[in-house]
Design a protein around this motif. Structure first.
Motif, PDB file in Angstrom:
ATOM      1  N   ALA A   4       0.844  -1.188   0.000  1.00  0.00           N
ATOM      2  CA  ALA A   4       0.000   0.000   0.000  1.00  0.00           C
ATOM      3  C   ALA A   4       0.878   1.236   0.000  1.00  0.00           C
ATOM      4  O   ALA A   4       1.859   1.302   0.747  1.00  0.00           O
ATOM      5  CB  ALA A   4      -0.913   0.002   1.232  1.00  0.00           C
ATOM      6  N   ASP A   5       0.550   2.188  -0.842  1.00  0.00           N
ATOM      7  CA  ASP A   5       1.294   3.453  -0.919  1.00  0.00           C
ATOM      8  C   ASP A   5       2.788   3.253  -1.143  1.00  0.00           C
ATOM      9  O   ASP A   5       3.615   3.968  -0.567  1.00  0.00           O
ATOM     10  CB  ASP A   5       1.058   4.284   0.347  1.00  0.00           C
ATOM     11  N   GLY A   6       3.153   2.251  -1.941  1.00  0.00           N
ATOM     12  CA  GLY A   6       4.552   2.013  -2.267  1.00  0.00           C
ATOM     13  C   GLY A   6       5.361   1.329  -1.185  1.00  0.00           C
ATOM     14  O   GLY A   6       6.571   1.183  -1.310  1.00  0.00           O
ATOM     15  N   LYS A   7       4.710   0.878  -0.115  1.00  0.00           N
ATOM     16  CA  LYS A   7       5.410   0.216   0.991  1.00  0.00           C
ATOM     17  C   LYS A   7       4.929  -1.226   1.116  1.00  0.00           C
ATOM     18  O   LYS A   7       3.736  -1.504   1.011  1.00  0.00           O
ATOM     19  CB  LYS A   7       5.144   0.938   2.300  1.00  0.00           C
ATOM     20  N   ARG A   9       4.180  -4.315   3.477  1.00  0.00           N
ATOM     21  CA  ARG A   9       3.830  -4.526   4.887  1.00  0.00           C
ATOM     22  C   ARG A   9       3.626  -6.000   5.158  1.00  0.00           C
ATOM     23  O   ARG A   9       3.147  -6.737   4.303  1.00  0.00           O
ATOM     24  CB  ARG A   9       2.556  -3.759   5.222  1.00  0.00           C
ATOM     25  N   THR A  21      10.009  -1.520  -0.604  1.00  0.00           N
ATOM     26  CA  THR A  21       9.407  -0.425  -1.342  1.00  0.00           C
ATOM     27  C   THR A  21       9.103  -0.860  -2.766  1.00  0.00           C
ATOM     28  O   THR A  21       9.718  -1.792  -3.297  1.00  0.00           O
ATOM     29  CB  THR A  21      10.336   0.802  -1.393  1.00  0.00           C
ATOM     30  N   THR A  23       8.490   1.307  -6.379  1.00  0.00           N
ATOM     31  CA  THR A  23       8.476   2.628  -7.007  1.00  0.00           C
ATOM     32  C   THR A  23       7.253   2.778  -7.912  1.00  0.00           C
ATOM     33  O   THR A  23       6.632   1.781  -8.290  1.00  0.00           O
ATOM     34  CB  THR A  23       9.748   2.850  -7.854  1.00  0.00           C
ATOM     35  N   PRO A  24       6.908   3.997  -8.297  1.00  0.00           N
ATOM     36  CA  PRO A  24       5.794   4.194  -9.228  1.00  0.00           C
ATOM     37  C   PRO A  24       5.991   3.450 -10.554  1.00  0.00           C
ATOM     38  O   PRO A  24       5.021   3.074 -11.202  1.00  0.00           O
ATOM     39  CB  PRO A  24       5.760   5.707  -9.439  1.00  0.00           C
TER      40      PRO A  24
END
Length: 72
Positions: A4-7, A9, A21, A23-24
């Motif tokens: 989520a959101d580039g991270k 978890r 991570t 990246t876009p």
């Protein structure tokens, strides 16, 4: 594991330390640790799927392989 959101978890076993991570552009970098053992992975996500490689090390040996993922 979720993204989520580039991270990256991880909500599993508390003794496992996972970070990463994305990246876009879809480049993936992940690090997993459990005591003196660990693995690093890299790869790329595109659309609903992805793939890459990983390399692990421990006190007595090392290993490597490939990973694949899909969006669910």
């Amino acid at each position: 594991m979720s993204v989520a959101d580039g991270k990256v978890r991880y909500q599993g076993d508390a003794s496992v330390n996972m970070s990463g991570t994305i990246t876009p552009a879809g480049a993936v970098k992940v690090d997993i640790r459990l005591g003196d053992k660990g693995a690093n992975g890299t790869g790329r996500l595109s659309g609903n799927a992805g793939r890459g490689t990983w390399r692990g090390t421990g006190p007595n040996a090392s290993c490597a392989g490939r990973w694949e993922a899909e969006r669910r």
